[in-house]
Design a protein around this motif. Sequence first.
Motif, PDB file in Angstrom:
ATOM      1  N   HIS A 262       9.599  14.929  -8.906  1.00  0.00           N
ATOM      2  CA  HIS A 262      10.719  14.302  -8.917  1.00  0.00           C
ATOM      3  C   HIS A 262      11.113  13.105  -8.262  1.00  0.00           C
ATOM      4  CE1 HIS A 262      15.063  14.501  -8.110  1.00  0.00           C
ATOM      5  NE2 HIS A 262      15.232  14.648  -9.279  1.00  0.00           N
ATOM      6  N   GLN A 263      10.545  13.098  -7.119  1.00  0.00           N
ATOM      7  CA  GLN A 263      11.052  12.166  -5.972  1.00  0.00           C
ATOM      8  C   GLN A 263      10.239  10.699  -6.525  1.00  0.00           C
ATOM      9  OE1 GLN A 263      13.180  13.505  -4.666  1.00  0.00           O
ATOM     10  NE2 GLN A 263      12.820  12.588  -2.568  1.00  0.00           N
TER      11      GLN A 263
ATOM     12  N   THR B   4      11.770  -0.063  -2.651  1.00  0.00           N
ATOM     13  CA  THR B   4      11.362   0.328  -1.149  1.00  0.00           C
ATOM     14  C   THR B   4      11.130   1.646  -0.846  1.00  0.00           C
ATOM     15  OG1 THR B   4      12.668  -1.739  -0.663  1.00  0.00           O
ATOM     16  CG2 THR B   4      12.346  -0.394   0.984  1.00  0.00           C
ATOM     17  N   ILE B   5      12.211   2.408  -1.582  1.00  0.00           N
ATOM     18  CA  ILE B   5      12.097   4.087  -1.269  1.00  0.00           C
ATOM     19  C   ILE B   5      10.671   4.567  -1.984  1.00  0.00           C
ATOM     20  CG2 ILE B   5      13.038   5.969  -2.456  1.00  0.00           C
ATOM     21  CD1 ILE B   5      15.635   4.725  -2.483  1.00  0.00           C
TER      22      ILE B   5
ATOM     23  N   HIS C 264       8.043   3.731   0.679  1.00  0.00           N
ATOM     24  CA  HIS C 264       8.098   4.564   1.775  1.00  0.00           C
ATOM     25  C   HIS C 264       7.559   5.932   1.272  1.00  0.00           C
ATOM     26  CE1 HIS C 264       9.620   6.315   5.262  1.00  0.00           C
ATOM     27  NE2 HIS C 264      10.320   7.217   4.777  1.00  0.00           N
ATOM     28  N   LEU C 265       7.827   6.392   0.230  1.00  0.00           N
ATOM     29  CA  LEU C 265       7.375   7.769  -0.393  1.00  0.00           C
ATOM     30  C   LEU C 265       5.683   7.641  -0.307  1.00  0.00           C
ATOM     31  CD1 LEU C 265       9.635   8.939  -3.285  1.00  0.00           C
ATOM     32  CD2 LEU C 265       8.935  10.362  -1.326  1.00  0.00           C
ATOM     33  N   ILE C 266       5.199   6.805  -1.239  1.00  0.00           N
ATOM     34  CA  ILE C 266       3.867   6.516  -1.483  1.00  0.00           C
ATOM     35  C   ILE C 266       3.234   6.547  -0.066  1.00  0.00           C
ATOM     36  CG2 ILE C 266       2.148   5.235  -2.512  1.00  0.00           C
ATOM     37  CD1 ILE C 266       4.118   5.001  -4.830  1.00  0.00           C
ATOM     38  N   LYS C 267       3.780   5.776   0.854  1.00  0.00           N
ATOM     39  CA  LYS C 267       3.081   5.463   2.343  1.00  0.00           C
ATOM     40  C   LYS C 267       2.846   7.059   2.840  1.00  0.00           C
ATOM     41  CE  LYS C 267       3.946   1.967   5.207  1.00  0.00           C
ATOM     42  NZ  LYS C 267       4.871   1.132   5.711  1.00  0.00           N
ATOM     43  N   ASN C 268       3.880   7.852   2.789  1.00  0.00           N
ATOM     44  CA  ASN C 268       3.884   9.301   3.298  1.00  0.00           C
ATOM     45  C   ASN C 268       2.876   9.893   2.669  1.00  0.00           C
ATOM     46  OD1 ASN C 268       6.026   9.486   5.361  1.00  0.00           O
ATOM     47  ND2 ASN C 268       7.511  10.188   4.001  1.00  0.00           N
TER      48      ASN C 268
END
Lengths: 138, 282
Positions: B53-54, B91-92, B95-99
């Motif tokens: 979902h994210q 950008t979101i 950030h998510l993929i980096k996490n």
Amino acid sequence: MKTILFVDDEPWFHESLRYALEPKGYECLFATDMTTALDLLDTHEVAVVVTDIMMPAGTKFPNIDSQETGFHLIRKLQSERPQIAIVCLSVIGDESKIRPLRTLRLDYLRKGEVPLATVIQTIERAAGDGGERVWRFS
Amino acid sequence: MQMRIPNDHKATIQPQRSSGEEVARLTAENSALKVELSEARKSNQQYLQNVAHQLTAPLGAIKWSIEALKDPEVSLSRKSKLLSSIYSQATILVHLIKNFALMSNLEADLELGQFRERPEPVDILRLCINLANDFQPQAAENEKKIVVDEDSFAGTLQGKKVQMVKNLVAQALSNLLENAVKYSDSRSTIVISAEQATVDKIGDTLVISVRSTGLPIKTDENEQLFKRGFRGSTAKQKVPAGTGIGLYLAKRVMVLHQGAIGLKTTGRDSRFKLMFPLSRLV
């Protein structure tokens, strides 16, 4: 001018819908939770509610699980405001979760997956402007 | 030759069980493991759904924005807003993929017990200011402000730097800031500050805090908040979708730095703390 109310806590989806609908003569309202949506319905004559499923219920409904808020809003609208057409726009793809919606008079579209043009066309039809309404479930 | 049984082995010697008792014990153990496995599968499935979902949400928003950009009826000024929106969503996603990438690297680092990247002296005040600036536009959408208490850094650091892996700590701090922006009250102020404190099992530490006012955190959920995939009940009510890995990752990052993560809540005030051993000040 017909009014469309969008209920969704992810407001970044609103811009593209609004920009496509306003030039066609629709007024667009936005609510990020169920409480605000119902407050707006008390003060505006709305033709179509386009709602998400997973979103906050807001201050008036503290006991509603945010994973299912949209189901509660749909049931409430269908029993208390049956004249309003409903389009459900959600990212939920799990058939077992959305199956109950199949028996209701509404369109269900996968947010971000279905082309924007299809969503606009579905909303126009729900508002009574795009020809005969055919329930979409995709 | 006489064999010596160590004391701890002596303590575990059990009286002989009958085969019936042994079968019953193994059956009970087997049932408990099945329940545990089923719960783990369920939680994993839920976690993967959240992740999907994210990732889908910002991509879907980008797709629709591009479609709207192609619409000749959309004005130029609105097209410019759509481009900004595409940039924010991208950008979101980054950030998510980096996490997610960080999560897999961290697991490997923790198994090895060492960093893959070499720690280096970092100006942590500069890092905090840069991150605060990154999150300021997101905060400003609800008239929130992010303030770095520079005096507290100057007094605590005395011109010293922190020996750390910059990318990891930046991601941990980003995760704290992202939560603070998401769950704090509109028109409130988020404060990043530094201080020295003595902490159990670590000793003297440098503490970097992110303080905000907003969603109350249930005290019985304080520990669980740092588990992978767990999201607090009040957070879920306010923002139904989320991966629940931000705080988990921040904790892993701090463990790798021989430090710790902490949370202090008083009513609607929350203070998340990253604690580094003072020996990391150079």
